[in-house]
Design a protein around this motif. Sequence first.
Motif, PDB file in Angstrom:
ATOM      1  N   PHE A 192      33.710  36.327  36.075  1.00  0.00           N
ATOM      2  CA  PHE A 192      33.181  37.658  36.389  1.00  0.00           C
ATOM      3  C   PHE A 192      34.191  38.777  36.166  1.00  0.00           C
ATOM      4  N   GLY A 193      35.448  38.425  35.930  1.00  0.00           N
ATOM      5  CA  GLY A 193      36.460  39.444  35.696  1.00  0.00           C
ATOM      6  C   GLY A 193      37.084  39.364  34.325  1.00  0.00           C
ATOM      7  N   ALA A 194      36.440  38.638  33.407  1.00  0.00           N
ATOM      8  CA  ALA A 194      36.987  38.464  32.060  1.00  0.00           C
ATOM      9  C   ALA A 194      37.040  39.780  31.301  1.00  0.00           C
ATOM     10  N   ALA A 195      38.010  39.886  30.404  1.00  0.00           N
ATOM     11  CA  ALA A 195      38.134  41.062  29.540  1.00  0.00           C
ATOM     12  C   ALA A 195      38.434  40.597  28.115  1.00  0.00           C
ATOM     13  N   PRO A 196      37.538  40.863  27.140  1.00  0.00           N
ATOM     14  CA  PRO A 196      36.223  41.479  27.292  1.00  0.00           C
ATOM     15  C   PRO A 196      35.302  40.657  28.208  1.00  0.00           C
ATOM     16  N   ARG A 216      26.610  43.384  40.257  1.00  0.00           N
ATOM     17  CA  ARG A 216      27.205  43.574  41.583  1.00  0.00           C
ATOM     18  C   ARG A 216      28.408  42.665  41.781  1.00  0.00           C
ATOM     19  N   ILE A 217      28.309  41.432  41.300  1.00  0.00           N
ATOM     20  CA  ILE A 217      29.431  40.489  41.429  1.00  0.00           C
ATOM     21  C   ILE A 217      30.591  40.940  40.545  1.00  0.00           C
ATOM     22  N   ALA A 222      36.342  43.649  39.084  1.00  0.00           N
ATOM     23  CA  ALA A 222      36.787  44.608  38.067  1.00  0.00           C
ATOM     24  C   ALA A 222      38.274  44.824  38.175  1.00  0.00           C
ATOM     25  N   LYS A 223      38.965  44.861  37.027  1.00  0.00           N
ATOM     26  CA  LYS A 223      40.412  45.082  37.009  1.00  0.00           C
ATOM     27  C   LYS A 223      40.720  46.498  37.502  1.00  0.00           C
TER      28      LYS A 223
END
Length: 224
Positions: A192-196, A216-217, A222-223
Amino acid sequence: MASVVVRPSKLLLALLVAAMAASPRALAYDPSPLQDFCVADTASNVFVNGQACKDPAQVTAADFAFSGLQDAGDTGNAFGSKVTLVDARALPGLNSLGVAMARLDIAPGGVNPPHTHPRATEVLTVVEGQMYAGFLATDGKLFARVLNRGDAFVFPRGLVHFEFNCGAGPAVGLAGLSSQNPGLVRVADSLFGAAPAVTDEVLAKAFRIDAATVQRIKAQFAKK
């Protein structure tokens, strides 16, 4: 008595098996060292599998020492936990030796969330408080139990595991890991916090939830 003739190929195989049985390091995941030590040269720009060796003439006892595990980690975060890792980056003398260690602090009700170490088996010893700890086998079976002071628990390499403080006071554990660089993959953070970002469609389908719930999750991971 008749003599027994051992063919060279069979003799070589027998010696190899004996050597592997006598030396557990032969089965270690990290490469075995070929010298007394290979202290990590943190200033080197050479990219190798591990870290480049410091000139042995420049090595001192300080390269093999680490201070700080006596200090409690800051658990004032969303998880209520803190891991203080001592790997080859923190302790250069560990380079090429195939081991690392960590201190785990968990506040009451806190958790070290589900995660894996792709390169290391971990053995955790509780030195203060109480923890509920466990891991998931590849077939989904959970192996977990409540650990008290002095209890130890093993998490096999690569399997998802966690620790939760189920006691009334702070919990502290010391862990040994079978790699100088165990790696860390937190399950929820990674997805859920991967980038991209992993697409909402993929996560919604995988977790059987709707896209709004995914959003929402994701907002929680979020970084900053």
